[in-house]
Design a protein around this motif. Structure first.
Motif: not given
Ligand code: MN
Length: 288
Positions: A203-230
């Motif tokens: 579901k995330l595919g090639s994106g940076s963020v996917a929401l999870m219905r009634g739960h939260g989200d998952v975010v990713v980054g090309r680096s740890l700092k970028t993931a925190v930023f996202h």
């Protein structure tokens, strides 16, 4: 004859100047060449082991930062891919992010086996991390949170869209993961196995963020700092978008060009907030 002598002297002095200039250039080139190896030694190439050690130190900080910034509470987790072995990742043992120390960091393979558990327990939802690392070689860090402000966008048909330049990375449609599509109607909402993790990664595919219905989200980054930023700016964007929606008028979001131009700077921009987030998290931890 004085009239002929004068231009000759001028020519002579100009050629002397040219020689001086040539000597100066030669001297600069010579000393630059001498200095080059010294400068190269100033920035030695880090070994994968050294890079992993730095990433683990930053992973401890990232845990404290996302807690301090209100992205996670007692739940949620952040991981970073190993440089030495890209089929491994580092993540804390099952513990509230604000309390994580270096001793809590564990190494896992992408089948979610802990390399050296030493009796430490694992996060139940670690499959989120391994399944994303499997299908996204570009991703170096993953954060799962129950980021409160995104929840409304996961349960309604109002899409999360970039409302400010800091949320420019949200320009590609932010998907919503519906656990019922893979897990049926009777799950506890948690990503507690590989099949659910793989469905979320898809579901995330090639994106940076996917929401999870009634739960939260998952975010990713090309680096740890970028993931925190996202993670921080996804939460902030959701909060601001909800406020704009409450105003009731027409909302103007970033367009694709605006988002792409600001997004291209993100890998540099992340350094500035990281420094202040780190200082704030450390001073808040010291006050506790
Ligand atoms: Mn969760």
């Amino acid at each position: 004859m004085p009239l002929r002598k004068f231009p000759l002297e001028k020519e002579k002095s100009m050629s002397r100047k040219s020689i001086h200039r040539l000597l100066l250039i030669a001297a600069i080139s010579y000393f630059s060449a001498l200095a080059a190896p010294v400068l190269a030694q100033d920035k030695p190439v880090k070994t994968p082991e050294q890079q992993d050690a730095e990433n683990i130190a930053d992973l401890v900080l990232a845990n404290h930062i996302i807690a301090d910034q209100g992205v996670v509470d007692g739940f949620g987790h952040v991981s970073v891919r190993s440089v030495k072995n890209p089929n491994h990742y580092f993540i804390s043992r099952s513990r509230a992010p604000a309390l994580v120390t270096a001793d809590d960091i564990m190494e896992y393979d992408l089948d979610d086996n802990a390399i050296d558990p030493r009796g430490r327990s694992s996060y139940l939802e670690r499959f989120i991390h391994s399944e994303i690392y499997k299908v996204r070689p570009d991703v170096q860090a993953v954060i799962h949170s129950h980021s409160a402000a995104v929840i409304p966008f996961g349960v309604s048909d109002v899409p999360l869209k970039p409302i400010s330049h800091m949320g420019g990375f949200l320009i590609s449609a932010v998907p919503v993961f519906e656990i019922r599509e893979t897990g049926g109607n009777e799950t506890d909402m948690l990503i507690r196995n590989k099949a659910l993790g793989a469905a979320l990664a898809a579901k995330l595919g090639s994106g940076s963020v996917a929401l999870m219905r009634g739960h939260g989200d998952v975010v990713v980054g090309r680096s740890l700092k970028t993931a925190v930023f996202h993670a921080v700016y996804t939460e902030q964007n959701a909060r601001l978008q909800a406020e704009a929606l409450r105003l009731g008028g027409k909302i103007t979001f970033l367009n694709e060009v605006e988002a792409a131009k600001i997004g291209a700077q993100n890998d540099v921009l992340v350094e500035r907030p990281w420094e202040i987030w780190k200082n704030q998290a450390m001073s808040h931890a010291a006050q506790k």
